[in-house]
Design a protein around this motif. Structure first.
Motif, PDB file in Angstrom:
ATOM      1  N   HIS A  65       4.605   1.954   5.545  1.00 47.44           N
ATOM      2  CA  HIS A  65       5.725   1.078   5.848  1.00 47.44           C
ATOM      3  C   HIS A  65       5.984   1.034   7.357  1.00 47.44           C
ATOM      4  CE1 HIS A  65       6.815   1.524   1.500  1.00 47.44           C
ATOM      5  NE2 HIS A  65       7.163   0.260   1.687  1.00 47.44           N
ATOM      6  N   GLY A  66       5.876   2.199   8.006  1.00 45.54           N
ATOM      7  CA  GLY A  66       6.032   2.227   9.457  1.00 45.54           C
ATOM      8  C   GLY A  66       4.955   1.433  10.166  1.00 45.54           C
ATOM      9  N   LEU A  67       3.733   1.482   9.628  1.00 45.58           N
ATOM     10  CA  LEU A  67       2.645   0.690  10.200  1.00 45.58           C
ATOM     11  C   LEU A  67       2.934  -0.796  10.070  1.00 45.58           C
ATOM     12  CD1 LEU A  67      -0.209   0.624  11.442  1.00 45.58           C
ATOM     13  CD2 LEU A  67      -1.139   0.729   9.113  1.00 45.58           C
ATOM     14  N   ALA A  68       3.517  -1.195   8.938  1.00 50.85           N
ATOM     15  CA  ALA A  68       3.903  -2.608   8.765  1.00 50.85           C
ATOM     16  C   ALA A  68       4.908  -3.028   9.829  1.00 50.85           C
ATOM     17  CB  ALA A  68       4.483  -2.820   7.370  1.00 50.85           C
ATOM     18  N   GLY A  69       5.894  -2.165  10.088  1.00 43.31           N
ATOM     19  CA  GLY A  69       6.880  -2.476  11.124  1.00 43.31           C
ATOM     20  C   GLY A  69       6.271  -2.559  12.507  1.00 43.31           C
ATOM     21  N   ALA A  70       5.363  -1.633  12.808  1.00 44.86           N
ATOM     22  CA  ALA A  70       4.704  -1.635  14.117  1.00 44.86           C
ATOM     23  C   ALA A  70       3.869  -2.899  14.309  1.00 44.86           C
ATOM     24  CB  ALA A  70       3.833  -0.394  14.261  1.00 44.86           C
ATOM     25  N   MET A  71       3.185  -3.355  13.266  1.00 48.24           N
ATOM     26  CA  MET A  71       2.374  -4.560  13.367  1.00 48.24           C
ATOM     27  C   MET A  71       3.242  -5.805  13.582  1.00 48.24           C
ATOM     28  SD  MET A  71      -0.772  -3.704  13.345  1.00 48.24           S
ATOM     29  CE  MET A  71      -0.208  -2.278  14.304  1.00 48.24           C
ATOM     30  N   LEU A  72       4.453  -5.782  13.009  1.00 43.22           N
ATOM     31  CA  LEU A  72       5.368  -6.905  13.255  1.00 43.22           C
ATOM     32  C   LEU A  72       5.746  -6.989  14.726  1.00 43.22           C
ATOM     33  CD1 LEU A  72       7.778  -6.613  10.188  1.00 43.22           C
ATOM     34  CD2 LEU A  72       6.202  -8.490  10.651  1.00 43.22           C
ATOM     35  N   VAL A  73       5.916  -5.821  15.357  1.00 46.04           N
ATOM     36  CA  VAL A  73       6.296  -5.791  16.772  1.00 46.04           C
ATOM     37  C   VAL A  73       5.116  -6.140  17.662  1.00 46.04           C
ATOM     38  CG1 VAL A  73       7.055  -4.297  18.657  1.00 46.04           C
ATOM     39  CG2 VAL A  73       8.167  -4.152  16.425  1.00 46.04           C
ATOM     40  N   PHE A  74       3.979  -5.503  17.450  1.00 48.92           N
ATOM     41  CA  PHE A  74       2.832  -5.673  18.346  1.00 48.92           C
ATOM     42  C   PHE A  74       2.083  -6.982  18.098  1.00 48.92           C
ATOM     43  CE2 PHE A  74       3.776  -1.258  18.653  1.00 48.92           C
ATOM     44  CZ  PHE A  74       3.375  -0.871  19.911  1.00 48.92           C
ATOM     45  N   GLY A  75       2.242  -7.551  16.898  1.00 51.23           N
ATOM     46  CA  GLY A  75       1.492  -8.757  16.603  1.00 51.23           C
ATOM     47  C   GLY A  75       2.289 -10.041  16.632  1.00 51.23           C
ATOM     48  N   THR A  76       3.540 -10.015  16.147  1.00 47.39           N
ATOM     49  CA  THR A  76       4.288 -11.256  15.938  1.00 47.39           C
ATOM     50  C   THR A  76       5.482 -11.413  16.867  1.00 47.39           C
ATOM     51  OG1 THR A  76       3.626 -11.243  13.598  1.00 47.39           O
ATOM     52  CG2 THR A  76       5.462 -12.682  14.218  1.00 47.39           C
ATOM     53  N   TYR A  77       6.410 -10.455  16.836  1.00 49.21           N
ATOM     54  CA  TYR A  77       7.679 -10.639  17.538  1.00 49.21           C
ATOM     55  C   TYR A  77       7.695 -10.046  18.943  1.00 49.21           C
ATOM     56  CZ  TYR A  77       9.401 -11.978  12.940  1.00 49.21           C
ATOM     57  OH  TYR A  77       9.579 -12.605  11.738  1.00 49.21           O
ATOM     58  N   HIS A  78       6.889  -9.023  19.178  1.00 51.68           N
ATOM     59  CA  HIS A  78       6.786  -8.360  20.488  1.00 51.68           C
ATOM     60  C   HIS A  78       8.101  -7.716  20.923  1.00 51.68           C
ATOM     61  CE1 HIS A  78       3.678 -11.754  20.926  1.00 51.68           C
ATOM     62  NE2 HIS A  78       3.081 -10.688  20.411  1.00 51.68           N
TER      63      HIS A  78
ATOM     64  N   LEU B 275       0.835  -1.203   0.000  1.00 53.59           N
ATOM     65  CA  LEU B 275       0.000   0.000   0.000  1.00 53.59           C
ATOM     66  C   LEU B 275       0.871   1.255   0.000  1.00 53.59           C
ATOM     67  CD1 LEU B 275      -2.832  -0.933   2.540  1.00 53.59           C
ATOM     68  CD2 LEU B 275      -3.058  -0.661   0.069  1.00 53.59           C
ATOM     69  N   GLY B 276       1.961   1.216   0.775  1.00 53.45           N
ATOM     70  CA  GLY B 276       2.879   2.343   0.791  1.00 53.45           C
ATOM     71  C   GLY B 276       3.492   2.594  -0.572  1.00 53.45           C
ATOM     72  N   VAL B 277       3.931   1.535  -1.251  1.00 55.07           N
ATOM     73  CA  VAL B 277       4.491   1.678  -2.593  1.00 55.07           C
ATOM     74  C   VAL B 277       3.439   2.224  -3.556  1.00 55.07           C
ATOM     75  CG1 VAL B 277       5.517   0.440  -4.531  1.00 55.07           C
ATOM     76  CG2 VAL B 277       6.149  -0.169  -2.203  1.00 55.07           C
ATOM     77  N   THR B 278       2.211   1.740  -3.439  1.00 54.52           N
ATOM     78  CA  THR B 278       1.132   2.133  -4.344  1.00 54.52           C
ATOM     79  C   THR B 278       0.769   3.601  -4.185  1.00 54.52           C
ATOM     80  OG1 THR B 278       0.227  -0.113  -4.349  1.00 54.52           O
ATOM     81  CG2 THR B 278      -1.260   1.670  -4.978  1.00 54.52           C
ATOM     82  N   VAL B 279       0.655   4.078  -2.951  1.00 56.60           N
ATOM     83  CA  VAL B 279       0.286   5.478  -2.712  1.00 56.60           C
ATOM     84  C   VAL B 279       1.313   6.412  -3.339  1.00 56.60           C
ATOM     85  CG1 VAL B 279       0.043   7.243  -0.934  1.00 56.60           C
ATOM     86  CG2 VAL B 279      -1.073   5.037  -0.639  1.00 56.60           C
ATOM     87  N   ALA B 280       2.590   6.098  -3.174  1.00 53.91           N
ATOM     88  CA  ALA B 280       3.633   6.936  -3.771  1.00 53.91           C
ATOM     89  C   ALA B 280       3.582   6.874  -5.291  1.00 53.91           C
ATOM     90  CB  ALA B 280       5.006   6.500  -3.261  1.00 53.91           C
TER      91      ALA B 280
ATOM     92  N   THR C  27       1.264   9.195  -7.527  1.00 54.15           N
ATOM     93  CA  THR C  27       1.674  10.553  -7.875  1.00 54.15           C
ATOM     94  C   THR C  27       2.905  10.559  -8.769  1.00 54.15           C
ATOM     95  OG1 THR C  27       3.058  10.767  -5.894  1.00 54.15           O
ATOM     96  CG2 THR C  27       0.764  11.468  -5.716  1.00 54.15           C
ATOM     97  N   GLY C  28       3.310   9.394  -9.232  1.00 55.53           N
ATOM     98  CA  GLY C  28       4.490   9.307 -10.079  1.00 55.53           C
ATOM     99  C   GLY C  28       5.785   9.205  -9.311  1.00 55.53           C
ATOM    100  N   SER C  29       5.710   8.974  -8.003  1.00 59.56           N
ATOM    101  CA  SER C  29       6.913   8.846  -7.178  1.00 59.56           C
ATOM    102  C   SER C  29       7.193   7.373  -6.907  1.00 59.56           C
ATOM    103  CB  SER C  29       6.749   9.595  -5.850  1.00 59.56           C
ATOM    104  OG  SER C  29       6.509  10.973  -6.073  1.00 59.56           O
ATOM    105  N   PHE C  30       8.456   7.076  -6.605  1.00 57.60           N
ATOM    106  CA  PHE C  30       8.849   5.694  -6.371  1.00 57.60           C
ATOM    107  C   PHE C  30       9.611   5.620  -5.061  1.00 57.60           C
ATOM    108  CE2 PHE C  30      10.453   1.514  -7.181  1.00 57.60           C
ATOM    109  CZ  PHE C  30       9.561   0.962  -8.084  1.00 57.60           C
ATOM    110  N   ASN C  31       9.000   4.997  -4.080  1.00 53.61           N
ATOM    111  CA  ASN C  31       9.617   4.871  -2.760  1.00 53.61           C
ATOM    112  C   ASN C  31      10.385   3.561  -2.686  1.00 53.61           C
ATOM    113  OD1 ASN C  31      10.346   4.907  -0.089  1.00 53.61           O
ATOM    114  ND2 ASN C  31       8.275   4.836   0.719  1.00 53.61           N
ATOM    115  N   LEU C  32      11.703   3.668  -2.700  1.00 53.96           N
ATOM    116  CA  LEU C  32      12.554   2.485  -2.665  1.00 53.96           C
ATOM    117  C   LEU C  32      13.175   2.297  -1.279  1.00 53.96           C
ATOM    118  CD1 LEU C  32      13.176   0.493  -4.984  1.00 53.96           C
ATOM    119  CD2 LEU C  32      15.386   1.616  -5.243  1.00 53.96           C
ATOM    120  N   GLY C  33      12.650   2.995  -0.297  1.00 53.65           N
ATOM    121  CA  GLY C  33      13.216   2.917   1.049  1.00 53.65           C
ATOM    122  C   GLY C  33      12.398   2.103   2.027  1.00 53.65           C
ATOM    123  N   GLY C  34      11.604   1.179   1.516  1.00 57.46           N
ATOM    124  CA  GLY C  34      10.736   0.397   2.383  1.00 57.46           C
ATOM    125  C   GLY C  34      11.468  -0.393   3.445  1.00 57.46           C
TER     126      GLY C  34
END
Length: 366
Positions: free
Chosen positions: A271-284, A86-91, A94-101
């Motif tokens: 992308h930050g939300l994806a990281g947060a979900m990894l912490v709060f949901g899977t790895y803690h 979703l993060g890649v798609t939103v960028a 607008t014609g932008s390319f986020n390669l820093g995921g």
């Protein structure tokens, strides 16, 4: 009047509509056609590289569905892919390319975990919902600001956001590693990780004993939000117009530079939300470089889905299924890790092949 309409404008409009319909149909066909080709190549590679191809195929295709544990873990692996795509798609809209995921996911995970560990010291914040929203928001904002740097540089100095986002992401990873293995290191574990977040901040499990948790609902809501935002709001319309034709959008009064910054900020936020979900949901906790590869896989998922929010969930499930199948086949057959990596690489290449997509697009134009 009928003769004039036949010789004048309406037929041209109808032709344009027909051309757009054919183009969208061909692109949609490409979205489903490319994974099918990838699966055919996968089968051929297994027959060539595996000593027990039938057994390997069984574990590759059926393995993730054999039990609740494998199935739940496969679904759980798709969640960060959905949010990252979703993060890649939103960028891209607008014609932008986020390669820093890669760095944004890692940075968002660490910021959310650090905020959770800090706030848990105070009795006032020992309430799951309130503290959870605050800490997850911290991760989203941190990664959003990280991506906003590239958006601002592009808007202000016309720098290539593909390069700047990658460089900033690459620079952040060792910084986070320093904090994970230094000031925030948990001395009570043999892993290079932070302390675990409190129990009241962990998302509930859904399919025990698998790791599937409540973050699946966050991913579904995020897809709905992006779909409605891009199709039903003024800002979403401006995003799409800027992505299709920036010059035309400027003449139409759209502030394309501002939208570039906003879209990159939103991209980093997901992308930050994806990281947060990894912490709060899977790895803690944040384990050193535990999110490595998710950013690139999210990019692959977005390309498979053709940057269409409605197709990101099935594309994520497809990619998670392939990865899970490769891992299970490696554990139960003679297939090596290198062989499974080759299979995944071929699937990645075919799924993201712009050559195939362009051929299908040209057929649609004809």
């Amino acid at each position: 009047m009928k003769e004039m309409s036949q010789a004048g404008g309406p037929p041209e409009k109808e032709d344009r509509r027909l051309e757009e319909i054919l183009r969208s149909v061909s692109l949609s066909f490409g979205v489903f056609f490319i994974p099918v080709v990838a699966l055919i190549v996968l089968v051929l590679l297994i027959f060539i590289l595996s000593e027990t191809p039938v057994k390997t195929l069984y574990f590759f295709f059926i393995g993730p569905f054999r039990n609740v544990y494998s199935f739940g873990n496969m679904l759980n692996a798709a969640i960060p892919l959905v949010l990252g795509a979703l993060g890649v798609t939103v960028a891209m809209k607008t014609g932008s390319f986020n390669l820093g995921g890669e760095g944004q996911i890692y940075f968002g995970a660490f910021t959310a975990a650090a905020a959770a560990l800090y706030l848990s010291k105070y009795d006032f914040f020992q309430v799951g919902i309130i503290t959870g929203i605050i800490t997850v928001s911290a991760g989203v904002i941190a990664s959003g600001l990280l991506a906003a740097i590239s958006g601002f540089c592009k808007a202000r100095w016309n720098t290539n956001e593909l390069i700047t986002s990658f460089l900033v992401s690459s620079a952040v990873i060792p910084i986070v590693n320093y904090f994970v293995t230094g000031p925030f290191l948990d001395p009570g574990t043999s892993l290079l990780s932070t302390k675990k977040i409190p129990l009241y901040l962990r998302l509930p499990l859904i399919l025990k004993p698998s790791n599937l948790n409540g973050s699946v609902f966050v991913a579904i809501l995020a897809v709905l939000f992006v779909s409605l935002f891009l199709s039903k709001t003024k800002s979403g319309y401006e995003f799409r117009m800027a992505g299709k034709n920036e010059i035309f959008a400027r003449y139409g009064g759209i502030n394309t530079k501002l939208n570039t910054v906003i879209s990159m900020t939103m991209s980093g936020g997901f992308h930050g939300l994806a990281g947060a979900m990894l912490v709060f949901g899977t790895y803690h906790a944040v384990i050193k470089e535990f999110s490595a590869g998710i950013g690139w896989n999210s990019l692959a998922v977005a390309l498979i889905a053709g940057f269409l929010p409605s197709l990101i969930i099935p594309a994520s499930l497809f990619f998670a299924w392939i990865v899970a199948g490769a891992r299970i086949a490696m554990q139960n057959t003679g297939i090596t890790f290198e062989t499974s990596s080759i299979v995944q690489s071929v699937i990645f290449f075919l799924s993201t092949s712009l050559v195939v997509r362009n051929i299908l697009s040209r057929k649609g134009k004809r």
